[in-house]
Design a protein around this motif. Sequence first.
Motif, PDB file in Angstrom:
ATOM      1  N   LEU A 182       0.907  -1.108   0.072  1.00  0.00           N
ATOM      2  CA  LEU A 182       0.098  -0.006   0.031  1.00  0.00           C
ATOM      3  C   LEU A 182       0.912   1.374  -0.055  1.00  0.00           C
ATOM      4  O   LEU A 182       1.639   1.451   0.763  1.00  0.00           O
TER       5      LEU A 182
ATOM      6  N   LEU B 233       0.914   5.325  -0.725  1.00  0.00           N
ATOM      7  CA  LEU B 233       0.363   6.697  -1.147  1.00  0.00           C
ATOM      8  C   LEU B 233       1.327   7.436  -1.634  1.00  0.00           C
ATOM      9  O   LEU B 233       2.453   7.567  -1.579  1.00  0.00           O
TER      10      LEU B 233
ATOM     11  N   LYS C 174      -3.872  15.669  16.166  1.00  0.00           N
ATOM     12  CA  LYS C 174      -5.205  15.623  16.852  1.00  0.00           C
ATOM     13  C   LYS C 174      -5.170  14.313  17.766  1.00  0.00           C
ATOM     14  O   LYS C 174      -5.551  14.487  18.840  1.00  0.00           O
TER      15      LYS C 174
ATOM     16  N   PHE D  96      -5.556  14.349  21.756  1.00  0.00           N
ATOM     17  CA  PHE D  96      -6.492  13.377  22.579  1.00  0.00           C
ATOM     18  C   PHE D  96      -5.777  12.691  23.690  1.00  0.00           C
ATOM     19  O   PHE D  96      -6.347  12.427  24.902  1.00  0.00           O
ATOM     20  N   ILE D  97      -4.599  12.233  23.514  1.00  0.00           N
ATOM     21  CA  ILE D  97      -3.878  11.554  24.561  1.00  0.00           C
ATOM     22  C   ILE D  97      -3.631  12.493  25.792  1.00  0.00           C
ATOM     23  O   ILE D  97      -3.508  12.005  26.797  1.00  0.00           O
TER      24      ILE D  97
ATOM     25  N   GLN E 125       4.018   1.994  21.867  1.00  0.00           N
ATOM     26  CA  GLN E 125       3.308   3.103  22.322  1.00  0.00           C
ATOM     27  C   GLN E 125       2.709   2.676  23.694  1.00  0.00           C
ATOM     28  O   GLN E 125       1.921   1.964  23.842  1.00  0.00           O
TER      29      GLN E 125
ATOM     30  N   PRO F 214      -3.554   2.296  20.969  1.00  0.00           N
ATOM     31  CA  PRO F 214      -3.156   2.595  22.542  1.00  0.00           C
ATOM     32  C   PRO F 214      -3.410   3.950  22.540  1.00  0.00           C
ATOM     33  O   PRO F 214      -3.323   4.619  23.961  1.00  0.00           O
ATOM     34  N   SER F 215      -3.679   4.823  21.658  1.00  0.00           N
ATOM     35  CA  SER F 215      -4.077   6.166  21.858  1.00  0.00           C
ATOM     36  C   SER F 215      -5.405   6.310  22.347  1.00  0.00           C
ATOM     37  O   SER F 215      -5.712   7.262  23.075  1.00  0.00           O
ATOM     38  N   PHE F 216      -6.253   5.496  21.896  1.00  0.00           N
ATOM     39  CA  PHE F 216      -7.955   5.770  22.025  1.00  0.00           C
ATOM     40  C   PHE F 216      -8.255   4.525  23.110  1.00  0.00           C
ATOM     41  O   PHE F 216      -9.479   4.685  23.412  1.00  0.00           O
TER      42      PHE F 216
ATOM     43  N   THR G 299     -11.170  11.776  -0.571  1.00  0.00           N
ATOM     44  CA  THR G 299      -9.883  11.936  -1.275  1.00  0.00           C
ATOM     45  C   THR G 299      -9.053  10.837  -1.652  1.00  0.00           C
ATOM     46  O   THR G 299      -9.732   9.816  -1.495  1.00  0.00           O
TER      47      THR G 299
ATOM     48  N   PHE H 296      -6.904   9.518  -0.498  1.00  0.00           N
ATOM     49  CA  PHE H 296      -6.264   8.983   0.765  1.00  0.00           C
ATOM     50  C   PHE H 296      -6.993   8.728   1.768  1.00  0.00           C
ATOM     51  O   PHE H 296      -6.641   8.454   3.126  1.00  0.00           O
TER      52      PHE H 296
ATOM     53  N   SER I 242     -13.815  10.872   4.755  1.00  0.00           N
ATOM     54  CA  SER I 242     -14.555  11.489   6.033  1.00  0.00           C
ATOM     55  C   SER I 242     -15.912  11.978   5.936  1.00  0.00           C
ATOM     56  O   SER I 242     -16.448  11.926   4.946  1.00  0.00           O
TER      57      SER I 242
ATOM     58  N   SER J 213     -16.283  15.930  10.836  1.00  0.00           N
ATOM     59  CA  SER J 213     -15.510  14.817  11.900  1.00  0.00           C
ATOM     60  C   SER J 213     -14.156  15.379  12.097  1.00  0.00           C
ATOM     61  O   SER J 213     -13.597  15.729  11.063  1.00  0.00           O
ATOM     62  N   ALA J 214     -13.605  15.185  13.247  1.00  0.00           N
ATOM     63  CA  ALA J 214     -12.231  15.507  13.584  1.00  0.00           C
ATOM     64  C   ALA J 214     -11.132  14.651  12.775  1.00  0.00           C
ATOM     65  O   ALA J 214     -10.174  15.109  12.416  1.00  0.00           O
ATOM     66  N   PHE J 215     -11.483  13.422  12.756  1.00  0.00           N
ATOM     67  CA  PHE J 215     -10.627  12.349  12.112  1.00  0.00           C
ATOM     68  C   PHE J 215     -11.262  11.822  10.876  1.00  0.00           C
ATOM     69  O   PHE J 215     -12.419  11.671  10.647  1.00  0.00           O
ATOM     70  N   PRO J 216     -10.297  11.385   9.744  1.00  0.00           N
ATOM     71  CA  PRO J 216     -10.992  10.797   8.692  1.00  0.00           C
ATOM     72  C   PRO J 216     -11.734   9.367   9.155  1.00  0.00           C
ATOM     73  O   PRO J 216     -11.326   8.780  10.187  1.00  0.00           O
TER      74      PRO J 216
ATOM     75  N   GLN K  39      -5.554   5.597   5.771  1.00  0.00           N
ATOM     76  CA  GLN K  39      -4.337   4.744   5.806  1.00  0.00           C
ATOM     77  C   GLN K  39      -3.405   4.855   6.996  1.00  0.00           C
ATOM     78  O   GLN K  39      -3.419   5.874   7.803  1.00  0.00           O
TER      79      GLN K  39
ATOM     80  N   ASP L 254      -0.290   2.826   9.866  1.00  0.00           N
ATOM     81  CA  ASP L 254       0.708   1.556  10.066  1.00  0.00           C
ATOM     82  C   ASP L 254       0.114   0.707  10.824  1.00  0.00           C
ATOM     83  O   ASP L 254      -0.271   1.057  12.247  1.00  0.00           O
TER      84      ASP L 254
ATOM     85  N   CYS M 164      -1.631  -0.002   5.996  1.00  0.00           N
ATOM     86  CA  CYS M 164      -3.037  -0.885   5.807  1.00  0.00           C
ATOM     87  C   CYS M 164      -4.121   0.326   5.732  1.00  0.00           C
ATOM     88  O   CYS M 164      -3.859   1.641   6.197  1.00  0.00           O
ATOM     89  N   TRP M 165      -5.029   0.020   5.188  1.00  0.00           N
ATOM     90  CA  TRP M 165      -6.168   1.005   5.503  1.00  0.00           C
ATOM     91  C   TRP M 165      -6.831   0.843   6.740  1.00  0.00           C
ATOM     92  O   TRP M 165      -6.772  -0.607   7.317  1.00  0.00           O
TER      93      TRP M 165
END
Lengths: 341, 201
Positions: free
Chosen positions: A148, A150, A166, A170-171, A268, B87-89, B128, B130, B133, B137-140, B144, B146, B154-155
């Motif tokens: 993949l 881009l 962003k 959030f973190i 992370q 791990p972020s969310f 788009t 890539f 959205s 919305s704040a995020f798509p 894509q 990692d 990946c998607w």
Amino acid sequence: MASTLGPRHGAASLMATSASTTLFRRLTWEGTVPLEIRVDSKELPANSNRGLECYFIQAARVSYLPLLVPDVKKFLVDVVLDEEGAKILKEEDWWFEAEDGSPLKWHWPIGLLYDSHTIAATIRPNHTTDPIPLKLVLHLALPPTDKLLLVPSAEACKQAFMGQLKEADFIRWGSTKRMTSLRKAEQDGIWEGIKEHNFDDYWRVASKVTPTTIPARSQSPPPGPGSLHTRPPSVDPGTTTTAPDKDGASSVRSVPVRIYLPDGPVLQELAPPLLDGERPHTVSRFLTSTLPLLFPETGKRHAYALVQGVVCPPETELSWLGACMAGADGWVNICIGISSG
Amino acid sequence: MSLTRPQFERACKLLLEGDDSCTPWSWKSHQAFQHLGYLERTVSIPVKSPGNPLDETVEILVEEDDSAAVNSSPNFLSWDQYIVYSPSFGVPAFYFIVWDQQGVQLTLDQLLQSGVFRFDSSTKLDKTPFGVSEPGSAFPLLSQGDHPVLGIRCWHFHPCESSTAVDELVNDVIIPTASEDDRLRCWMEMWFLVLGSAVNF
């Protein structure tokens, strides 16, 4: 501009910044690394000036490869290609290859790509500690279809960057309100600051979302001109109590930090600024809990931590790193090098 | 409710105990960092022919050990699916790649035509090359990224909004005195339900 008002006086005083914080942010911003971008000679059109297809640049750590594409294209058109060759250039087919032959993660900041290259060398035999350029191959055509990939366009890069910003927000706070409350012009302004490599333009907006440190008492010189920074109330004499700095570096839920190994996954983990609500969470303690074999609590350590190209003292506080030496996307990237011997 | 990494692993393993899908999931972990685990499977989906939308009642999943034979057929796409921990969310996230019969990865436009998604034609989406959205919305919704363990591109569906939707469903279904295991199992099941509203599992 001194303020004796509380932290909620206005947007500027929410993010009061000491001169030392600004200094380290500027040093991070101005950091550069050497890149050697070689165009794959097999893909050069006929009549090209072969032997000249290497582009050298001292690139800003906080920038991104797609933002270098216009300069590389100009170089190719001016120096390497003839008129016919220049006409058939199709940037949408361009892609970057790393030294190991894999497509390059161009969505990583350039500084991270370089530090990752530095630490990868530490596990190779007979590696040198001398700084060497990061060597990339630019392909003008035939992007791999089994991976993949881009197109490294500035627009895609911007979207990836804003997503990271962003996510870092959030973190820190458990929501993206600080980022999403910025007007679109301000959000675009952050990216424009990176594109134009303009420190003031970038931090004019970023200072609204990036935590800052509590400055040292009364010793800090006054903030410089052209800055939105104010001294927080705790610096002013006569203040008997210090209101908790709700937007300070130690008030975040977690510092946005990732660990990069010479050969391994990106790690992370939660990185609270304080341990047990009291002790500052240092790089040393964080790495001991995450990589106990490389960073044992006692005894010899077999590795070191690199942040923005600088070997990090073990007692460095994570909250300070988050405020002063994060990348433009808000993330502290700790690259782990293996000590020689 | 957000999950810790150990809770995510426990929830996934509870899910595997009751997995009766045609192509079951399997738990994998990083060789050197065993705590970094994820679910994965590969399914085959028929190529949609123009003017003949994919019928949801069509049996599209085949046994994993037949996938090699199936993939050699010119009429199937290969869909690598991963459920990883964000791990972020603090929630699971769905990562995937779809390959055509020549081993070429599908572009976003091809993905949108493939029948992989359940996007309603009335849903307004900004597209788009890539990502996709939802306006405002704040995020798509889809972009894509990692793979957090494998590092491959990946998607993925952005996980940020899933926790709220899943919590509401779980609170409707689970009793307050339910055990931790029951709550985790239910959480994952509801997460799949929420994801299934966008992805044609």
